[in-house]
Design a protein around this motif. Structure first.
Motif, short mmCIF file in Angstrom:
data_model
loop_
_atom_site.label_atom_id
_atom_site.label_comp_id
_atom_site.label_asym_id
_atom_site.label_seq_id
_atom_site.Cartn_x
_atom_site.Cartn_y
_atom_site.Cartn_z
N GLN A 21 53.84 42.56 34.18
CA GLN A 21 54.06 42.94 34.58
C GLN A 21 55.45 43.16 35.92
O GLN A 21 55.78 42.02 36.02
CB GLN A 21 52.88 43.69 36.06
N THR A 22 56.30 43.40 36.01
CA THR A 22 57.32 43.15 37.18
C THR A 22 57.04 44.42 38.67
O THR A 22 56.97 44.95 38.11
CB THR A 22 58.99 43.53 36.03
N ALA A 23 58.22 43.75 39.01
CA ALA A 23 58.41 45.12 40.12
C ALA A 23 59.09 45.90 39.83
O ALA A 23 60.00 45.66 39.31
CB ALA A 23 59.00 44.28 42.21
N SER A 24 59.06 46.96 40.34
CA SER A 24 60.30 47.83 40.33
C SER A 24 62.40 47.11 40.43
O SER A 24 62.00 47.00 41.83
CB SER A 24 60.66 49.27 41.19
N GLY A 25 62.91 47.47 39.49
CA GLY A 25 64.00 46.85 39.31
C GLY A 25 64.19 45.66 38.53
O GLY A 25 65.50 45.44 38.76
N ILE A 26 63.13 44.93 38.17
CA ILE A 26 63.21 43.94 38.26
C ILE A 26 63.38 43.60 36.82
O ILE A 26 62.18 43.99 36.28
CB ILE A 26 62.16 42.98 38.16
N SER A 86 34.24 27.18 34.03
CA SER A 86 33.93 28.03 33.10
C SER A 86 34.59 29.19 32.51
O SER A 86 34.91 30.19 31.81
CB SER A 86 32.35 28.20 34.09
N SER A 87 34.91 30.07 33.56
CA SER A 87 36.12 30.98 33.69
C SER A 87 36.93 30.87 34.17
O SER A 87 36.99 30.30 35.94
CB SER A 87 34.96 32.52 33.13
N ILE A 88 38.31 31.87 33.88
CA ILE A 88 39.46 32.22 35.18
C ILE A 88 39.51 33.67 34.89
O ILE A 88 40.31 33.82 33.01
CB ILE A 88 40.19 31.22 34.36
N GLU A 89 40.06 34.42 35.62
CA GLU A 89 40.59 35.92 35.29
C GLU A 89 41.09 36.16 35.98
O GLU A 89 41.37 35.68 37.49
CB GLU A 89 39.33 36.76 35.75
N ARG A 90 42.96 36.85 36.08
CA ARG A 90 43.97 36.82 36.96
C ARG A 90 43.17 38.60 37.20
O ARG A 90 43.39 38.97 35.77
CB ARG A 90 44.80 37.25 35.44
N LEU A 91 43.59 38.68 38.50
CA LEU A 91 42.97 39.55 38.89
C LEU A 91 43.96 40.36 39.46
O LEU A 91 44.47 41.77 39.09
CB LEU A 91 42.40 39.69 40.63
N SER A 92 45.70 39.96 38.92
CA SER A 92 47.11 40.36 39.18
C SER A 92 48.04 39.58 38.88
O SER A 92 47.99 38.80 39.26
CB SER A 92 47.23 41.15 40.64
N HIS A 93 49.01 40.50 38.59
CA HIS A 93 50.65 39.23 39.23
C HIS A 93 52.20 40.74 38.60
O HIS A 93 51.47 41.47 38.05
CB HIS A 93 50.75 38.50 37.53
N GLN A 94 53.00 39.85 38.81
CA GLN A 94 53.85 40.68 38.93
C GLN A 94 55.58 40.17 39.55
O GLN A 94 54.87 39.53 40.64
CB GLN A 94 54.00 41.91 40.13
N VAL A 95 56.31 40.10 38.51
CA VAL A 95 57.53 39.10 38.81
C VAL A 95 58.58 40.04 39.71
O VAL A 95 58.83 40.89 39.54
CB VAL A 95 58.39 39.47 38.15
N THR A 96 58.70 39.24 40.56
CA THR A 96 59.52 40.08 41.34
C THR A 96 61.07 39.37 41.44
O THR A 96 61.22 39.99 43.00
CB THR A 96 58.86 39.22 43.46
N ASP A 97 61.21 38.34 41.04
CA ASP A 97 62.79 38.18 41.23
C ASP A 97 62.74 37.64 39.40
O ASP A 97 61.81 36.69 39.01
CB ASP A 97 63.21 37.16 42.26
N ALA A 98 63.90 37.66 39.27
CA ALA A 98 64.33 37.25 37.71
C ALA A 98 65.92 36.24 37.56
O ALA A 98 65.71 36.28 36.26
CB ALA A 98 64.74 39.05 36.64
#
Length: 181
Positions: A21-26, A86-98
């Motif tokens: 997932q990337t921010a707009s324009g990234i 015992s568990s790892i859950e990614r709730l969200s991610h977003q690349v904000t700078d490339a």
């Protein structure tokens, strides 16, 4: 012709997190997508020796609990996630700078093994690449910050030395595969 950078095929590395997932324009290059996907896998408790080949031998991983410099130390931190949670859950991610560093917002819920305590961590991840495209430093800034001070840094360095004594890192691909990596 070799570019000297990381492989751009996520299949060779068995990267599970390919929907970046990337921010707009990234816009990320294919090699940046490989790096980000491998880092997301690491934070999900899915390390592998192949993914860690995207890191320099002398790279540094820092977060509020550790400053781990060198392959033996940072690899143990990533493999330690499998032992601690015992568990790892990614709730969200977003690349904000490339750029360099690549910046990413990451929200993850961890459940501590044995006691079931849940902890959600909101992080800003900074991935610094060397001129060959390998990770030379990764900062996991909880709530966007890293601690500073002699006592905090002494504890973080101690953790980096202690964890490799308790966590075994596979010696080869066969050992890695037996762990499901």
């Amino acid at each position: 012709m070799s570019t000297g950078g990381p492989p751009t095929s996520s299949g060779v590395l068995n990267i599970e997190n390919t929907d970046i997932q990337t921010a707009s324009g990234i816009d990320l290059s294919s090699s940046q997508r490989t790096i980000v996907g491998s880092v997301l896998d690491l934070f999900a408790g899915r390390p592998s020796l192949a993914k860690l080949q995207l890191w320099r031998d002398d790279a540094t991983f820092t977060d509020p609990l550790t400053i781990a410099t060198g392959r033996d130390r940072y690899a143990a931190q990533w493999y330690g996630l499998q032992s601690a949670f015992s568990s790892i859950e990614r709730l969200s991610h977003q690349v904000t700078d490339a750029g360099n560093p690549i910046l990413m917002d990451l929200k993850t819920k961890y459940t501590v093994k044995g006691i079931g305590k849940e902890q959600t961590i909101q992080s800003v991840i900074a991935i610094f690449l060397d001129k060959e495209g390998k990770i030379e430093k990764l900062e996991d800034r909880w709530d966007g910050e890293l601690p500073d001070g002699k006592i905090a840094n002494a504890f973080r360095h101690l953790n980096a030395v202690t964890v490799p004594k308790m966590i075994s890192v596979p010696k080869n691909a066969d050992e890695d595969a037996k762990r499901g990596n």
